[in-house]
Enzyme design. Structure first.
Site, mmCIF file in Angstrom:
data_model
loop_
_atom_site.group_PDB
_atom_site.id
_atom_site.type_symbol
_atom_site.label_atom_id
_atom_site.label_comp_id
_atom_site.label_asym_id
_atom_site.label_seq_id
_atom_site.Cartn_x
_atom_site.Cartn_y
_atom_site.Cartn_z
ATOM 1 N N ASP A 39 21.448 -26.775 7.014
ATOM 2 C CA ASP A 39 20.502 -26.423 5.936
ATOM 3 C C ASP A 39 20.952 -25.190 5.145
ATOM 4 O OD1 ASP A 39 20.141 -24.428 7.765
ATOM 5 O OD2 ASP A 39 17.990 -24.734 8.036
ATOM 6 N N ASP A 171 32.386 4.233 -20.893
ATOM 7 C CA ASP A 171 31.017 4.665 -21.188
ATOM 8 C C ASP A 171 30.803 6.056 -20.581
ATOM 9 O OD1 ASP A 171 30.533 4.270 -18.442
ATOM 10 O OD2 ASP A 171 29.664 2.285 -18.754
ATOM 11 N N LYS A 194 29.106 3.644 -25.496
ATOM 12 C CA LYS A 194 28.735 2.225 -25.273
ATOM 13 C C LYS A 194 27.227 2.072 -25.141
ATOM 14 C CE LYS A 194 28.594 0.024 -21.110
ATOM 15 N NZ LYS A 194 29.101 -0.420 -19.798
ATOM 16 N N ARG A 196 24.524 -0.932 -23.869
ATOM 17 C CA ARG A 196 24.430 -2.288 -23.324
ATOM 18 C C ARG A 196 23.270 -3.022 -23.984
ATOM 19 N NH1 ARG A 196 26.621 -5.317 -19.786
ATOM 20 N NH2 ARG A 196 27.962 -3.762 -18.830
ATOM 21 N N ASP A 220 37.367 2.396 -15.109
ATOM 22 C CA ASP A 220 35.945 2.206 -14.797
ATOM 23 C C ASP A 220 35.819 1.935 -13.301
ATOM 24 O OD1 ASP A 220 33.245 2.005 -15.265
ATOM 25 O OD2 ASP A 220 33.422 0.460 -16.801
HETATM 26 C C1 R5P Z 1 28.586 0.419 -15.958
HETATM 27 O O1 R5P Z 1 27.815 1.320 -15.726
HETATM 28 C C2 R5P Z 1 29.781 0.160 -15.110
HETATM 29 O O2 R5P Z 1 30.520 1.321 -14.870
HETATM 30 C C3 R5P Z 1 30.663 -0.868 -15.751
HETATM 31 O O3 R5P Z 1 31.106 -0.363 -16.990
HETATM 32 C C4 R5P Z 1 29.949 -2.141 -15.992
HETATM 33 O O4 R5P Z 1 29.232 -2.536 -14.869
HETATM 34 C C5 R5P Z 1 30.933 -3.202 -16.364
HETATM 35 O O5 R5P Z 1 30.234 -4.346 -16.666
HETATM 36 P P1 R5P Z 1 30.874 -5.436 -17.604
HETATM 37 O O6 R5P Z 1 32.278 -5.672 -17.142
HETATM 38 O O7 R5P Z 1 29.978 -6.648 -17.402
HETATM 39 O O8 R5P Z 1 30.822 -4.926 -19.013
#
Ligand code: R5P
Length: 315
Positions: A39, A171, A194, A196, A220
């Site tokens: 399951d 960012d 940046k 979002r 990042d």
């Molecule tokens: C944001 O705060 C993180 O550091 C990354 O920049 C983010 O999670 C990246 O997400 P994605 O690749 O979807 O733009």
């Protein structure tokens, strides 16, 4: 030296990394069957006696996130009920970390919820790499050893001797991390403004700092849908950058990430193996190993030695 046996056990999230850690430690990974009932429920059986052992459970909570998290919780439960003396959850990539505060009404703080679940299940310690936000360490009431992938990534880029380097944070949240890399690589620092718009869409404003006639390294903590980093790469090219490289500790690579990375105007994409990465169709992608970093941390935890050397070590 600890009198307890070191037992390294893995779920299905990152077994290759667990094998590499075991090889670095010169131990055999303790066999455990982590399967499914018809399951879909998860079934775990640890094949050997771990009574009184120092158990390290290696499992990133990467996609499929819920399955991998649940496997880890059940592995912790099985280890506790098998009378392990100490259980360390080795979580190279800690998922559910992006919700680390209430920034609007009626939303969860999943990073805290997951921390509660891990400790409630029986984890005595956590060992992880590059948490999305360092303060998540404080969500746990057990010790957290928070490693950085920086020594691994910095070594790679130092070997390239990149001239006229500017390290760019895609960012504001990544600016502290980027500043650290700029210092270690001897480059300038710039930050992308940046915003979002949705889970997989971002809007890029100005670059704060100089990228014209510079070789750019965008850094990042994670690449998820790759919107942030590839849009930032385009902005740098439009701003007159000579070249752009991109790097991140964790390659979540979901949704359109692979296409975006394939089409990005970059010389190189560098990730680590905290999450298994399929490099097919991405010839510019290099995946660096964190196994020796994690293995040394595991051995230091096992032998009750300080881990600070791993944070400060020059690459
Ligand atoms: C944001 O705060 C993180 O550091 C990354 O920049 C983010 O999670 C990246 O997400 P994605 O690749 O979807 O733009």
């Amino acid at each position: 030296m600890s009198q307890r046996n070191l037992e390294l056990i893995a779920g299905n999230a990152c077994p290759a990394l667990a094998d590499d850690i075991a090889r670095e430690l010169n131990v055999t990974r303790t066999a455990a069957r982590v399967g499914r009932f018809p399951d879909g429920e998860i079934d775990v059986y640890i094949d050997s006696n771990i009574r009184g052992a120092d158990v390290f459970l290696v499992q990133s909570t990467c996609p499929p996130v819920n399955d991998n998290l649940m496997e880890l919780l059940i592995l912790i439960d099985a280890s506790r009920r098998a009378s392990a003396a100490r259980i360390t959850a080795v979580i190279p990539y800690f998922g559910y970390a992006r919700k680390d505060r209430k920034d609007e009404g009626r939303v969860p703080i999943t990073a805290k919820l997951v921390a509660n679940m891990l400790t409630k299940a029986g984890a005595d310690r956590v060992l992880t790499i590059d948490l999305h936000a360092a303060q998540i360490q404080g969500f746990f009431d057990v010790p957290v050893d928070h490693l950085y992938a920086a020594p691994v990534l910095v070594r790679h880029f130092l070997e390239q001797r990149i001239p006229d380097l500017t390290v760019v944070a895609p960012d504001v949240g990544s600016s502290k991390m980027a500043r650290g890399y700029a210092g270690r690589l001897g480059g300038e620092l710039a930050i992308v403004d940046k915003r979002r718009i949705s889970a997989d869409k971002v809007e890029i404003g100005a670059v704060i700092g100089e990228v014209k006639d510079r070789n750019v390294l965008l850094i990042d903590d994670m690449i998820s849908t790759a919107g942030s980093i590839t849009e930032a790469a385009r902005t740098c090219i439009a701003g007159g950058a000579l070249s752009v490289r991109i790097a991140a500790s964790h390659g979540v690579l979901c949704g359109p990430a692979r296409e975006r990375l394939r089409d990005a105007p970059v010389e190189e994409i560098v990730l680590t193996d905290t999450i298994p990465i399929d490099t097919t169709g991405l010839p510019k992608l290099a995946v660096l190993s964190t196994a020796s970093l994690l293995a040394e941390a595991v051995m230091r935890v096992h032998t009750e030695q300080s881990l600070s050397v791993l944070f400060n070590r020059a690459p």
